[in-house]
Scaffold this motif. Structure first.
Motif, PDB file in Angstrom:
ATOM      1  N   SER A 131       0.831  -1.207   0.000  1.00  0.00           N
ATOM      2  CA  SER A 131       0.000   0.000   0.000  1.00  0.00           C
ATOM      3  C   SER A 131       0.865   1.257   0.000  1.00  0.00           C
ATOM      4  O   SER A 131       0.524   2.266  -0.636  1.00  0.00           O
ATOM      5  CB  SER A 131      -0.953   0.005   1.194  1.00  0.00           C
ATOM      6  OG  SER A 131      -0.251  -0.041   2.415  1.00  0.00           O
ATOM      7  N   TRP A 153      -3.603   8.815   1.111  1.00  0.00           N
ATOM      8  CA  TRP A 153      -3.432   7.363   1.036  1.00  0.00           C
ATOM      9  C   TRP A 153      -2.059   6.953   1.576  1.00  0.00           C
ATOM     10  O   TRP A 153      -1.950   6.039   2.396  1.00  0.00           O
ATOM     11  CB  TRP A 153      -3.608   6.884  -0.402  1.00  0.00           C
ATOM     12  CG  TRP A 153      -3.256   5.427  -0.581  1.00  0.00           C
ATOM     13  CD1 TRP A 153      -2.025   4.894  -0.823  1.00  0.00           C
ATOM     14  CD2 TRP A 153      -4.160   4.314  -0.474  1.00  0.00           C
ATOM     15  NE1 TRP A 153      -2.094   3.519  -0.887  1.00  0.00           N
ATOM     16  CE2 TRP A 153      -3.391   3.140  -0.674  1.00  0.00           C
ATOM     17  CE3 TRP A 153      -5.524   4.206  -0.230  1.00  0.00           C
ATOM     18  CZ2 TRP A 153      -3.954   1.874  -0.652  1.00  0.00           C
ATOM     19  CZ3 TRP A 153      -6.091   2.925  -0.210  1.00  0.00           C
ATOM     20  CH2 TRP A 153      -5.321   1.787  -0.417  1.00  0.00           C
ATOM     21  N   THR A 156      -1.604   7.356   5.317  1.00  0.00           N
ATOM     22  CA  THR A 156      -2.322   6.307   6.043  1.00  0.00           C
ATOM     23  C   THR A 156      -1.583   4.981   5.927  1.00  0.00           C
ATOM     24  O   THR A 156      -1.483   4.227   6.910  1.00  0.00           O
ATOM     25  CB  THR A 156      -3.750   6.169   5.500  1.00  0.00           C
ATOM     26  OG1 THR A 156      -4.389   7.447   5.483  1.00  0.00           O
ATOM     27  CG2 THR A 156      -4.571   5.215   6.358  1.00  0.00           C
ATOM     28  N   ALA A 157      -1.028   4.707   4.731  1.00  0.00           N
ATOM     29  CA  ALA A 157      -0.287   3.461   4.528  1.00  0.00           C
ATOM     30  C   ALA A 157       0.958   3.406   5.400  1.00  0.00           C
ATOM     31  O   ALA A 157       1.262   2.366   6.012  1.00  0.00           O
ATOM     32  CB  ALA A 157       0.089   3.316   3.051  1.00  0.00           C
ATOM     33  N   PRO A 349     -13.567   4.554   8.607  1.00  0.00           N
ATOM     34  CA  PRO A 349     -13.836   3.914   7.313  1.00  0.00           C
ATOM     35  C   PRO A 349     -12.960   2.674   7.128  1.00  0.00           C
ATOM     36  O   PRO A 349     -11.815   2.630   7.562  1.00  0.00           O
ATOM     37  CB  PRO A 349     -13.491   5.017   6.303  1.00  0.00           C
ATOM     38  CG  PRO A 349     -13.773   6.289   7.046  1.00  0.00           C
ATOM     39  CD  PRO A 349     -13.368   6.013   8.464  1.00  0.00           C
ATOM     40  N   LYS A 350     -13.506   1.681   6.452  1.00  0.00           N
ATOM     41  CA  LYS A 350     -12.873   0.364   6.373  1.00  0.00           C
ATOM     42  C   LYS A 350     -11.450   0.429   5.819  1.00  0.00           C
ATOM     43  O   LYS A 350     -10.557  -0.269   6.316  1.00  0.00           O
ATOM     44  CB  LYS A 350     -13.736  -0.555   5.510  1.00  0.00           C
ATOM     45  CG  LYS A 350     -13.332  -2.023   5.585  1.00  0.00           C
ATOM     46  CD  LYS A 350     -13.590  -2.586   6.968  1.00  0.00           C
ATOM     47  CE  LYS A 350     -13.254  -4.072   7.028  1.00  0.00           C
ATOM     48  NZ  LYS A 350     -13.439  -4.606   8.404  1.00  0.00           N
ATOM     49  N   TRP A 351     -11.209   1.262   4.817  1.00  0.00           N
ATOM     50  CA  TRP A 351      -9.874   1.298   4.210  1.00  0.00           C
ATOM     51  C   TRP A 351      -8.825   1.791   5.202  1.00  0.00           C
ATOM     52  O   TRP A 351      -7.683   1.327   5.183  1.00  0.00           O
ATOM     53  CB  TRP A 351      -9.877   2.156   2.941  1.00  0.00           C
ATOM     54  CG  TRP A 351     -10.057   3.632   3.155  1.00  0.00           C
ATOM     55  CD1 TRP A 351     -11.240   4.296   3.298  1.00  0.00           C
ATOM     56  CD2 TRP A 351      -9.016   4.621   3.244  1.00  0.00           C
ATOM     57  NE1 TRP A 351     -11.011   5.648   3.487  1.00  0.00           N
ATOM     58  CE2 TRP A 351      -9.659   5.877   3.442  1.00  0.00           C
ATOM     59  CE3 TRP A 351      -7.629   4.580   3.163  1.00  0.00           C
ATOM     60  CZ2 TRP A 351      -8.939   7.066   3.572  1.00  0.00           C
ATOM     61  CZ3 TRP A 351      -6.912   5.767   3.297  1.00  0.00           C
ATOM     62  CH2 TRP A 351      -7.566   6.988   3.488  1.00  0.00           C
ATOM     63  N   ILE A 352      -9.230   2.696   6.098  1.00  0.00           N
ATOM     64  CA  ILE A 352      -8.315   3.180   7.131  1.00  0.00           C
ATOM     65  C   ILE A 352      -8.005   2.058   8.126  1.00  0.00           C
ATOM     66  O   ILE A 352      -6.852   1.853   8.526  1.00  0.00           O
ATOM     67  CB  ILE A 352      -8.900   4.408   7.848  1.00  0.00           C
ATOM     68  CG1 ILE A 352      -9.048   5.572   6.866  1.00  0.00           C
ATOM     69  CG2 ILE A 352      -8.032   4.808   9.040  1.00  0.00           C
ATOM     70  CD1 ILE A 352      -9.763   6.778   7.442  1.00  0.00           C
ATOM     71  N   GLU A 353      -9.029   1.312   8.518  1.00  0.00           N
ATOM     72  CA  GLU A 353      -8.822   0.241   9.481  1.00  0.00           C
ATOM     73  C   GLU A 353      -7.939  -0.866   8.904  1.00  0.00           C
ATOM     74  O   GLU A 353      -7.135  -1.460   9.621  1.00  0.00           O
ATOM     75  CB  GLU A 353     -10.176  -0.315   9.929  1.00  0.00           C
ATOM     76  CG  GLU A 353     -10.993   0.722  10.701  1.00  0.00           C
ATOM     77  CD  GLU A 353     -12.289   0.164  11.249  1.00  0.00           C
ATOM     78  OE1 GLU A 353     -12.790  -0.836  10.684  1.00  0.00           O
ATOM     79  OE2 GLU A 353     -12.787   0.717  12.243  1.00  0.00           O
ATOM     80  N   ILE A 354      -8.069  -1.137   7.595  1.00  0.00           N
ATOM     81  CA  ILE A 354      -7.222  -2.151   6.968  1.00  0.00           C
ATOM     82  C   ILE A 354      -5.772  -1.681   6.912  1.00  0.00           C
ATOM     83  O   ILE A 354      -4.857  -2.403   7.315  1.00  0.00           O
ATOM     84  CB  ILE A 354      -7.732  -2.481   5.552  1.00  0.00           C
ATOM     85  CG1 ILE A 354      -9.080  -3.209   5.629  1.00  0.00           C
ATOM     86  CG2 ILE A 354      -6.715  -3.339   4.796  1.00  0.00           C
ATOM     87  CD1 ILE A 354      -9.750  -3.418   4.284  1.00  0.00           C
ATOM     88  N   LEU A 355      -5.551  -0.458   6.424  1.00  0.00           N
ATOM     89  CA  LEU A 355      -4.184   0.051   6.294  1.00  0.00           C
ATOM     90  C   LEU A 355      -3.519   0.250   7.652  1.00  0.00           C
ATOM     91  O   LEU A 355      -2.292   0.150   7.763  1.00  0.00           O
ATOM     92  CB  LEU A 355      -4.177   1.364   5.515  1.00  0.00           C
ATOM     93  CG  LEU A 355      -4.596   1.300   4.036  1.00  0.00           C
ATOM     94  CD1 LEU A 355      -4.374   2.643   3.361  1.00  0.00           C
ATOM     95  CD2 LEU A 355      -3.837   0.216   3.290  1.00  0.00           C
TER      96      LEU A 355
END
Length: 442
Positions: A131, A153, A156-157, A349-355
């Motif tokens: 990411s 992005w 966050t990554a 938001p889900k993408w933040i929790e994944i990263l």
């Protein structure tokens, strides 16, 4: 008219210009000591307070009586629902009883949540590495008007690298402890974070969460510090107001590069970490500048680094800061209450929790820091099954942030926090500005 006050309850409405503890009520109850419980409901919805005032034997007092409805029960469900609405929370937990220990809570968790899984651990490294690489690619290809999205992005990554190093520091990444220290050091390098100094100070945060003067993360401003100088006052107001979402930069500078803040037994490891960070800066930064120039250094390193500090600051203050969450002196501090009641679970938001590898599933992490990040959701589910009514939970929203930035400022033993607007209204224009411009959506 004259009246007597034997264990009476009163509902006081309206703004009180003086703290309630300065009002003197006495009881003419014939024997012993009685208590007067007052619910103070300010017109400002964000300042609900509860006061319990001890009444000693005394003489009859004069008062004006008028019929009122029954007050809200102290710490009652209705009051917590109102505070949820005011503060932007989904749930505000009940106070944890004094006889519950942290060991009781840890023992309620399934043993599987403490298990280290090498495949899951290295999967998190793969997610962060790919990411982050994608983010750098987006920065290189994006036109100027899309660069903020690429920076968001990438910032966050790279926060994911911090979480990996964070697991290493807590000894929850690998069974090989030398490997953990190597991975943790490398994961922190792009952030210019010295791994060992951070680990030592972060361990103190866990050991003394929400303890006045001892917690090394966010804590309320103390009045004595605030009044040191007019210039210092203004700086603190900005730091706990408009620029608070990047104030982890100040924490990074103050806490992690001063050898005087560490014990003699820690100095050796601290120096190794500092040497690694300075080597990265001495080699990595010139290479970026050689290949892409100063503008490239700003694009590819500085802006993502600022994005990381936005998340670092925001996550940390949301984890432990709310008007109803107290900081306590060491003699009144309770570990179970601080870790379970004093920590906030917040959904993003889900993408933040994944990263970010579920770092915001934060209550189980404070119950036991030995739980790997990939097991935090299972641990939180167990806490919901066994301790649900004591949990503080929210989904990120503007009202939550507005509450923290405009109310949670100076320490007050009775009210937890006092806003700078109340303490120093003549220089609190930054807080007034935030109240005016920040959205109030929950």
């Amino acid at each position: 008219m004259a009246c007597r006050l034997p264990d009476s309850g009163f509902l006081l409405k309206g703004n009180l210009q003086k703290p309630i503890h300065k009002r003197r009520f006495v009881s003419s109850f014939t024997t012993g000591t009685s208590y007067l419980t007052c619910e103070v409901l300010h017109q400002c919805k964000a300042e609900h307070q509860r006061y319990v005032i001890r009444l000693r034997r005394g003489r009859t007092v004069k008062s004006v009586a008028s019929p009122v409805t029954a007050p809200l029960p102290a710490d009652g469900a209705q009051q917590r629902e109102e505070l949820c609405e005011s503060y932007g929370f989904r749930q505000i937990g009940e106070p944890l009883p004094d006889d519950i220990t942290l060991k009781n809570i840890i023992n309620s968790l399934p043993k599987t949540v403490f298990e280290i899984d090498n495949v899951k651990a290295w999967k998190s490294v793969l997610i962060s590495a790919t990411s982050y690489a994608l983010g750098l690619f987006l920065i290189s290809k994006s036109p100027w008007y899309l660069l903020p999205f690429a920076w968001a992005w990438t910032g966050t990554a790279v926060t994911g690298f911090f979480v990996i190093g964070h697991d290493c520091a807590h000894k929850s990444f690998s069974k090989n402890k030398l490997l953990e220290d190597i991975v943790g050091t490398l994961a922190f390098l792009p952030l210019i974070y010295p791994y060992e100094p951070w680990r030592f100070k972060h361990d103190q945060h866990h050991a003394k969460t929400n303890m006045l003067n001892e917690d090394t993360a966010w804590h309320p401003v103390m009045k004595t510090h605030f009044e040191e100088s007019p210039v210092f006052k203004k700086a603190i107001i900005y730091g706990y107001g408009p620029i608070r979402p990047i104030m982890s930069i100040s924490h990074w500078l103050i806490w992690h590069f001063d050898l005087n803040k560490y014990r003699a037994s820690e100095i050796g490891r601290v120096k190794i970490s500092l040497a690694c960070v300075f080597a990265f800066m001495a080699i990595g930064w010139p290479l970026i500048i050689f290949k892409a120039g100063i503008v490239g250094w700003i694009k590819f390193w500085l802006m993502p680094w600022l994005g990381y500090h936005f998340w670092m600051s925001t996550f940390t203050m949301v984890h432990h800061t709310a008007p109803h969450i107290p900081f306590k002196s060491s003699d009144k501090w309770n570990a179970a209450q601080a870790q379970l009641n004093g920590t906030v679970h917040c959904d993003y938001p889900k993408w933040i929790e994944i990263l970010c590898h579920d770092i915001n599933v934060h209550i189980p992490h404070h119950v036991s820091s030995r739980i790997p990040s990939y097991n935090l959701r299972a641990a939180h589910k167990s806490l919901q099954e066994n301790w649900a009514k004591y949990l503080n939970e929210a989904s990120w929203n503007w009202r939550l942030m507005k509450t923290i930035l405009t109310i949670c400022h100076m320490y007050n033993e009775e009210r937890n926090y006092i806003s700078f607007e109340e303490v120093a209204p003549e220089i609190s224009q930054p807080i007034t500005f935030l109240k005016r411009v920040m959205p109030d959506y929950a």
